[in-house]
Design a protein around this motif. Structure first.
Motif, PDB file in Angstrom:
ATOM      1  N   LEU A   1       0.997  -1.320   0.061  1.00 21.73           N
ATOM      2  CA  LEU A   1      -0.126   0.045   0.190  1.00 21.73           C
ATOM      3  C   LEU A   1       0.740   1.427  -0.008  1.00 21.73           C
ATOM      4  CD1 LEU A   1      -2.812  -0.913   2.422  1.00 21.73           C
ATOM      5  CD2 LEU A   1      -2.486  -1.278   0.009  1.00 21.73           C
ATOM      6  N   THR A   2       2.068   1.107   0.354  1.00 17.73           N
ATOM      7  CA  THR A   2       2.875   2.381   0.383  1.00 17.73           C
ATOM      8  C   THR A   2       3.986   2.273  -0.610  1.00 17.73           C
ATOM      9  OG1 THR A   2       4.325   1.323   2.065  1.00 17.73           O
ATOM     10  CG2 THR A   2       2.365   2.527   2.881  1.00 17.73           C
ATOM     11  N   ARG A   3       4.040   1.703  -1.621  1.00 22.10           N
ATOM     12  CA  ARG A   3       5.228   1.349  -2.572  1.00 22.10           C
ATOM     13  C   ARG A   3       5.389   2.833  -3.143  1.00 22.10           C
ATOM     14  NH1 ARG A   3       3.413  -2.503  -7.312  1.00 22.10           N
ATOM     15  NH2 ARG A   3       1.393  -1.549  -8.042  1.00 22.10           N
ATOM     16  N   SER A   4       4.320   3.562  -3.241  1.00 22.95           N
ATOM     17  CA  SER A   4       4.483   4.886  -3.946  1.00 22.95           C
ATOM     18  C   SER A   4       3.806   6.076  -3.479  1.00 22.95           C
ATOM     19  CB  SER A   4       3.925   4.849  -5.396  1.00 22.95           C
ATOM     20  OG  SER A   4       2.692   4.570  -5.316  1.00 22.95           O
ATOM     21  N   GLY A   5       3.736   5.850  -2.140  1.00 24.71           N
ATOM     22  CA  GLY A   5       2.965   6.760  -1.116  1.00 24.71           C
ATOM     23  C   GLY A   5       3.790   7.868  -0.628  1.00 24.71           C
ATOM     24  N   SER A   6       3.030   8.741  -0.234  1.00 17.89           N
ATOM     25  CA  SER A   6       3.974   9.996   0.477  1.00 17.89           C
ATOM     26  C   SER A   6       4.343   9.490   1.936  1.00 17.89           C
ATOM     27  CB  SER A   6       3.179  11.134   0.636  1.00 17.89           C
ATOM     28  OG  SER A   6       1.889  10.765   1.506  1.00 17.89           O
ATOM     29  N   VAL A   7       5.568  10.504   2.481  1.00 17.44           N
ATOM     30  CA  VAL A   7       6.122   9.787   3.552  1.00 17.44           C
ATOM     31  C   VAL A   7       5.781  10.893   4.933  1.00 17.44           C
ATOM     32  CG1 VAL A   7       8.367   9.664   4.693  1.00 17.44           C
ATOM     33  CG2 VAL A   7       8.017   9.309   2.298  1.00 17.44           C
ATOM     34  N   GLY A   8       5.500  10.086   5.816  1.00 14.73           N
ATOM     35  CA  GLY A   8       5.228  10.758   7.167  1.00 14.73           C
ATOM     36  C   GLY A   8       6.264  11.326   8.036  1.00 14.73           C
ATOM     37  N   GLU A   9       5.907  11.821   8.909  1.00 12.54           N
ATOM     38  CA  GLU A   9       7.354  12.840   9.818  1.00 12.54           C
ATOM     39  C   GLU A   9       8.345  11.574  10.279  1.00 12.54           C
ATOM     40  OE1 GLU A   9       5.499  15.080  12.749  1.00 12.54           O
ATOM     41  OE2 GLU A   9       4.615  16.571  11.264  1.00 12.54           O
ATOM     42  N   ASP A  10       7.603  10.555  10.493  1.00 17.73           N
ATOM     43  CA  ASP A  10       8.609   9.551  11.283  1.00 17.73           C
ATOM     44  C   ASP A  10       9.464   8.838   9.958  1.00 17.73           C
ATOM     45  OD1 ASP A  10       6.749   8.056  10.141  1.00 17.73           O
ATOM     46  OD2 ASP A  10       6.394   6.666  11.853  1.00 17.73           O
ATOM     47  N   GLY A  11       9.348   9.069   8.766  1.00 18.25           N
ATOM     48  CA  GLY A  11      10.033   8.328   7.703  1.00 18.25           C
ATOM     49  C   GLY A  11       9.146   7.179   7.250  1.00 18.25           C
ATOM     50  N   SER A  12       8.085   6.988   7.687  1.00 16.46           N
ATOM     51  CA  SER A  12       7.216   5.605   7.524  1.00 16.46           C
ATOM     52  C   SER A  12       6.413   6.444   6.131  1.00 16.46           C
ATOM     53  CB  SER A  12       6.670   5.066   8.246  1.00 16.46           C
ATOM     54  OG  SER A  12       5.829   5.747   8.978  1.00 16.46           O
ATOM     55  N   GLY A  13       5.964   5.505   5.136  1.00 10.92           N
ATOM     56  CA  GLY A  13       4.806   5.803   4.486  1.00 10.92           C
ATOM     57  C   GLY A  13       3.545   6.160   4.776  1.00 10.92           C
ATOM     58  N   LYS A  14       2.717   7.061   4.380  1.00 12.18           N
ATOM     59  CA  LYS A  14       1.323   7.145   4.945  1.00 12.18           C
ATOM     60  C   LYS A  14       0.337   6.460   3.849  1.00 12.18           C
ATOM     61  CE  LYS A  14       2.289  12.127   5.486  1.00 12.18           C
ATOM     62  NZ  LYS A  14       2.082  13.541   5.205  1.00 12.18           N
ATOM     63  N   ILE A  15      -0.830   6.008   4.787  1.00  9.44           N
ATOM     64  CA  ILE A  15      -1.810   5.483   3.954  1.00  9.44           C
ATOM     65  C   ILE A  15      -3.034   5.945   4.253  1.00  9.44           C
ATOM     66  CG2 ILE A  15      -3.275   3.097   4.037  1.00  9.44           C
ATOM     67  CD1 ILE A  15      -0.836   1.806   4.861  1.00  9.44           C
ATOM     68  N   THR A  16      -3.669   6.623   3.300  1.00  5.99           N
ATOM     69  CA  THR A  16      -4.755   7.605   3.368  1.00  5.99           C
ATOM     70  C   THR A  16      -6.005   6.783   3.686  1.00  5.99           C
ATOM     71  OG1 THR A  16      -5.680   7.476   1.290  1.00  5.99           O
ATOM     72  CG2 THR A  16      -4.154   9.131   1.499  1.00  5.99           C
ATOM     73  N   LYS A  17      -7.069   7.188   4.381  1.00 10.57           N
ATOM     74  CA  LYS A  17      -8.334   6.770   4.749  1.00 10.57           C
ATOM     75  C   LYS A  17      -9.066   5.992   3.745  1.00 10.57           C
ATOM     76  CE  LYS A  17     -12.612   7.233   7.403  1.00 10.57           C
ATOM     77  NZ  LYS A  17     -13.442   8.127   8.167  1.00 10.57           N
ATOM     78  N   ALA A  18      -8.841   6.655   2.625  1.00 10.30           N
ATOM     79  CA  ALA A  18      -9.739   6.036   1.352  1.00 10.30           C
ATOM     80  C   ALA A  18      -9.137   4.781   0.846  1.00 10.30           C
ATOM     81  CB  ALA A  18      -9.917   7.288   0.223  1.00 10.30           C
ATOM     82  N   LEU A  19      -7.689   4.675   0.886  1.00  9.48           N
ATOM     83  CA  LEU A  19      -7.081   3.679   0.443  1.00  9.48           C
ATOM     84  C   LEU A  19      -6.998   2.519   1.580  1.00  9.48           C
ATOM     85  CD1 LEU A  19      -5.138   2.153  -1.553  1.00  9.48           C
ATOM     86  CD2 LEU A  19      -3.023   3.243  -0.386  1.00  9.48           C
ATOM     87  N   TRP A  20      -7.219   3.067   2.695  1.00 11.20           N
ATOM     88  CA  TRP A  20      -7.160   1.841   3.825  1.00 11.20           C
ATOM     89  C   TRP A  20      -8.620   1.418   3.775  1.00 11.20           C
ATOM     90  CZ3 TRP A  20     -10.322   1.550   8.112  1.00 11.20           C
ATOM     91  CH2 TRP A  20      -9.922   0.701   9.275  1.00 11.20           C
ATOM     92  N   LEU A  21      -9.618   1.986   3.599  1.00  8.82           N
ATOM     93  CA  LEU A  21     -10.767   1.428   3.549  1.00  8.82           C
ATOM     94  C   LEU A  21     -11.153   0.477   2.266  1.00  8.82           C
ATOM     95  CD1 LEU A  21     -13.147   4.660   4.584  1.00  8.82           C
ATOM     96  CD2 LEU A  21     -13.030   2.560   5.683  1.00  8.82           C
ATOM     97  N   VAL A  22     -10.943   0.773   0.925  1.00  6.39           N
ATOM     98  CA  VAL A  22     -11.213   0.178   0.046  1.00  6.39           C
ATOM     99  C   VAL A  22     -10.207  -1.504   0.033  1.00  6.39           C
ATOM    100  CG1 VAL A  22     -11.539   2.106  -1.672  1.00  6.39           C
ATOM    101  CG2 VAL A  22      -9.233   0.694  -1.539  1.00  6.39           C
ATOM    102  N   CYS A  23      -9.282  -1.416   0.788  1.00  2.47           N
ATOM    103  CA  CYS A  23      -8.542  -2.674   1.090  1.00  2.47           C
ATOM    104  C   CYS A  23      -9.074  -3.375   2.283  1.00  2.47           C
ATOM    105  CB  CYS A  23      -6.730  -2.287   1.339  1.00  2.47           C
ATOM    106  SG  CYS A  23      -5.809  -1.750  -0.224  1.00  2.47           S
TER     107      CYS A  23
END
Length: 533
Positions: free
Chosen positions: A20-42
């Motif tokens: 889910l984060t292979r092309s996502g944006s990065v959070g403050e802690d360096g980890s990828g962000k997963i949006t609610k919309a993407l989280w819900l569909v999966c």
């Protein structure tokens, strides 16, 4: 709610997070962000009710940021696993998983999840630029002011004060810093509309016309960047317009140059293949010819606009000079001499009428100035700069595609050579084919991503097309206003000149003739008292 501090992480958690984060944006802690919309569909594939999924999300995103990063994502999977096993949706239940694997939720298969991701990105990725021209135009404005004094002890240079309305910044920049800025932008965003810089001219800082033209060129350059939905928000642009201190070019290189190009951080780079179609490629078959025609049209239009402005500026000077010349008839003491005025009162009456006539000629200069349509000229020039930037982008895209085709040919040649060697019982080095295959995979992604970006940038050009009618409206309004004032001024002059000199003619006709110096002498040729008689 805190992140997980108990249990061991099942491999499914990591695999799903990476997916889910292979092309996502990065959070403050360096980890990828997963949006609610993407989280819900999966996570809908878990079979858990929509209401329960909302509860899980609330527990994992208590500050309503709209996304989760690694730790909270793992916790959401653990909570869903609890629900599926019939346990209550409570954080404290997870505390019982000390030293053992956390609950593994049952979700769709890997192929099902990948198909869901493809549909998600196809539906949510920005394949269509949703801005209007007015939104782009109003997103920012910039002023570029030439600093009057020249900087430097031995080698002089000029500086420009740059102010961005949106960023609310005011900095001084010299042209060579603009050059560094441009090079970094093209390197960072090779598949975006990066406008050209004006040409460099050595030893031209004392040329007032050149420096003023460059000031206007730099303003248009910055306008196109700041109003671009991607470029305008990049840290490279913000840094250039806010950084203080000396040698901004070096600071830019140190801060921005180590960063990779957009393909490495754009969240849709990996999914670009799913976002373009055969029609996308077909649209650009005649791209170069279409762009060339538009550039030719806008270049001709700009030439006409500049010529019109030059003629109106010359007309302004002519009208001002005409008023001054007429005024000379009234004010010159030499023209009050008897040789000029004669022995009647005609010239004195003409001079008296000239004074108010001068006042009626003075507005003509202002009328000519109002016909100078700099707003129209700048609008044409700005759109032309955009089209030229698009042509440059198309050429960069063609180079990428050409390199991709060469990479394909090279890989195919290696594969054929390997197969031929194996057929002949010879040993072959599989590492060459493997390495070539990896290069081809990366080159294919770059080729597809460049086409995806080109499609988006084409839409930006189309959005800007709507300003063409506005250009002509501006031109028409300026010309109508200017000509209307001209007509009004010339009508007033005509009304005055219709009566101009009538009293002088009357005075001349009724004047008492003066005796000639040769009067009474035989062979007199006439009265020579005034050359104007």
């Amino acid at each position: 709610m805190s992140e997980l501090k108990c249990g061991t992480i099942p491999s499914l958690y990591r695999d799903l997070y990476e997916l889910l984060t292979r092309s996502g944006s990065v959070g403050e802690d360096g980890s990828g962000k997963i949006t609610k919309a993407l989280w819900l569909v999966c996570l809908k594939t878990s079979g858990v009710s929509a209401g329960t999924l909302e509860e899980v999300w609330e527990l994992c995103d208590p500050i309503h940021s709209g996304f989760v990063v690694r730790g909270m994502f793992y916790k959401s999977l653990a909570l869903i696993g609890l629900v599926q096993s019939g346990k209550p949706l409570e954080e404290k239940v997870l505390d019982s998983f000390q030293g053992i694997p956390l609950p593994t939720p049952t979700l769709g298969s890997a192929d099902e999840l990948k198909a869901i991701l493809v549909r998600f990105y196809r539906d949510n990725a920005p394949r269509v630029v949703s801005y209007t021209y007015e939104q782009l135009r109003d997103s920012d404005d910039v002023t570029v002011t030439l600093i009057p004094e020249k900087i430097g002890i031995v080698f002089k240079h000029v500086e420009y004060e740059v102010h961005s309305k949106r960023i609310n910044s005011c900095v001084r920049r010299r042209f060579k810093e603009f050059e560094v800025f441009y090079d970094l932008l093209v390197s960072r965003f090779p598949y975006r509309l990066v406008p050209k810089l004006p040409n460099k001219k050595i030893g031209a800082i004392n040329d007032a016309v050149f420096t003023e033209q460059r000031r206007q060129d730099l303003r248009r350059f910055l306008l196109l960047i700041l109003r671009h939905p991607v470029l305008g928000k990049d840290e490279c642009v913000t840094f250039f317009l806010t950084a203080a201190g000396q040698d901004i070019g070096t600071q830019l290189k140190e801060k921005i140059k180590p960063l990779e190009d957009e393909m490495t951080f754009n969240e849709y780079a990996e999914e670009a293949k799913e976002l373009i179609t055969a029609e996308t490629e077909a649209k650009f078959e005649n791209l170069q010819k279409q762009t060339a025609v538009m550039i030719s049209v806008m270049t001709n239009m700009l030439t006409v606009a500049q010529n019109m402005d030059s003629r109106n500026q010359q007309l302004q000077q002519d009208m001002s000079q005409l008023a001054d010349t007429i005024n000379t008839l009234h004010t010159s003491p030499l023209l009050a001499h008897q040789w000029t005025s004669g022995n009647d009162g005609a010239w004195s009456k003409i001079k008296a009428d000239i004074a108010p006539l001068v006042d009626k000629f003075i507005p003509l200069s202002s009328c000519a100035q109002k016909q100078v349509s700099s707003e129209f000229t700048e609008a044409v020039h700005l759109f032309l700069d955009l089209i030229v930037a698009y042509q440059d982008l198309a050429e960069r895209r063609e180079k990428v595609h050409s390199l991709y085709l060469k990479t394909v040919a090279k890989h195919q040649a290696l594969v054929v050579a390997k197969e031929r060697a194996e057929a002949q019982g010879k040993k072959s080095d599989p590492s060459k084919v493997l390495k070539s295959g990896e290069e081809l995979s990366q080159m294919e992604k770059r080729d597809i991503f460049s086409l995806y970006c080109l499609d988006l940038e084409s839409q930006l050009v189309h959005i800007n097309l709507v300003q063409i009618p506005t250009m002509f409206q501006v031109l028409a309004n300026v010309q109508v206003a200017g000509h209307s004032e001209f007509l009004e001024a010339w009508t007033a002059i005509k009304a005055f000149t219709d009566a101009f000199g009538k009293e002088a003619k009357s005075a001349r006709n009724t004047a008492t003739p003066q005796p000639s110096r040769s009067a009474g002498k035989e062979g007199s040729k006439g009265d020579l008292s005034s050359p104007f008689s």
